[in-house]
Design a protein around this motif. Sequence first.
Motif, PDB file in Angstrom:
ATOM      1  N   LEU A   1       0.698  -1.294   0.121  1.00 44.09           N
ATOM      2  CA  LEU A   1       0.094  -0.054  -0.105  1.00 44.09           C
ATOM      3  C   LEU A   1       0.900   1.260   0.123  1.00 44.09           C
ATOM      4  CD1 LEU A   1      -2.804  -1.024   2.549  1.00 44.09           C
ATOM      5  CD2 LEU A   1      -2.762  -1.419  -0.043  1.00 44.09           C
TER       6      LEU A   1
ATOM      7  N   LEU B   1      -6.060  -5.902   5.813  1.00 44.98           N
ATOM      8  CA  LEU B   1      -5.035  -5.016   5.992  1.00 44.98           C
ATOM      9  C   LEU B   1      -4.002  -5.594   7.167  1.00 44.98           C
ATOM     10  CD1 LEU B   1      -7.088  -1.540   6.104  1.00 44.98           C
ATOM     11  CD2 LEU B   1      -5.402  -2.542   4.467  1.00 44.98           C
TER      12      LEU B   1
ATOM     13  N   PRO C   1      -3.260   2.842   3.892  1.00 43.36           N
ATOM     14  CA  PRO C   1      -4.541   2.016   3.939  1.00 43.36           C
ATOM     15  C   PRO C   1      -5.579   2.813   3.926  1.00 43.36           C
ATOM     16  CG  PRO C   1      -3.607   2.292   6.236  1.00 43.36           C
ATOM     17  CD  PRO C   1      -2.577   3.060   5.106  1.00 43.36           C
TER      18      PRO C   1
ATOM     19  N   LEU D   1      -2.046  -4.956   1.937  1.00 45.17           N
ATOM     20  CA  LEU D   1      -3.289  -5.773   1.569  1.00 45.17           C
ATOM     21  C   LEU D   1      -3.330  -7.059   1.446  1.00 45.17           C
ATOM     22  CD1 LEU D   1      -6.449  -5.145   1.841  1.00 45.17           C
ATOM     23  CD2 LEU D   1      -6.371  -4.627  -0.653  1.00 45.17           C
TER      24      LEU D   1
ATOM     25  N   ASP E   1       2.514  -0.951   5.123  1.00 51.91           N
ATOM     26  CA  ASP E   1       1.029  -1.393   5.250  1.00 51.91           C
ATOM     27  C   ASP E   1       0.932  -2.217   3.967  1.00 51.91           C
ATOM     28  OD1 ASP E   1       0.003  -0.132   7.542  1.00 51.91           O
ATOM     29  OD2 ASP E   1       0.434   1.779   6.543  1.00 51.91           O
TER      30      ASP E   1
ATOM     31  N   VAL F   1      -8.214   1.116  -1.940  1.00 53.62           N
ATOM     32  CA  VAL F   1      -8.126   0.151  -0.828  1.00 53.62           C
ATOM     33  C   VAL F   1      -9.459   0.149   0.049  1.00 53.62           C
ATOM     34  CG1 VAL F   1      -6.951  -0.416   1.334  1.00 53.62           C
ATOM     35  CG2 VAL F   1      -5.594   0.446  -0.355  1.00 53.62           C
TER      36      VAL F   1
ATOM     37  N   HIS G   1      -0.130  -4.492   8.994  1.00 49.73           N
ATOM     38  CA  HIS G   1       1.232  -3.427   9.180  1.00 49.73           C
ATOM     39  C   HIS G   1       2.551  -4.351   9.633  1.00 49.73           C
ATOM     40  CE1 HIS G   1       2.852   0.353  10.004  1.00 49.73           C
ATOM     41  NE2 HIS G   1       3.635  -0.268  10.862  1.00 49.73           N
TER      42      HIS G   1
END
Length: 145
Positions: free
Chosen positions: A60, A94, A64, A124, A122, A69, A96
Amino acid sequence: MPLPRSVARFNRRVTNRLLGPLAPHLPGFGVVVHTGRKTHRPYRTPVNVFRRPGGYVIALTYGPDADWVRNVLASGGCVLETRGRTLRLTRPRLFHDERRRAVPAPLRLIGGALGALAGISDFLDLTLEEGAADQVGLRGAGGVQ
């Protein structure tokens, strides 16, 4: 730290138009086909994508909170065009990760050295739809079916 919005605007107007047609065919790149939450219009967003067992992980680069997204999260999935294939992905999640473990090790080293992945933490995570294979019928359709 995600890239600034000014970079996002430039990429949307210039870079995506130049590299967008190549993204579905290049390793490490893809195009997410998603539907707008409010407009219900189809959108195509070039992304950095990495294969994982049973699915894909997308870096990302704009964080996010990017509209695309939020569209994918709201709809529960998207279509991904990558390496000449069109795939239906579901169960967006999501996460991190400061160490960027979802990125293949060689790319982590090269990307970190070049600054390409610097500050991106970050991601996905998406799961390949059960029983999904190439869904050629979706290619070029312009939207999520």
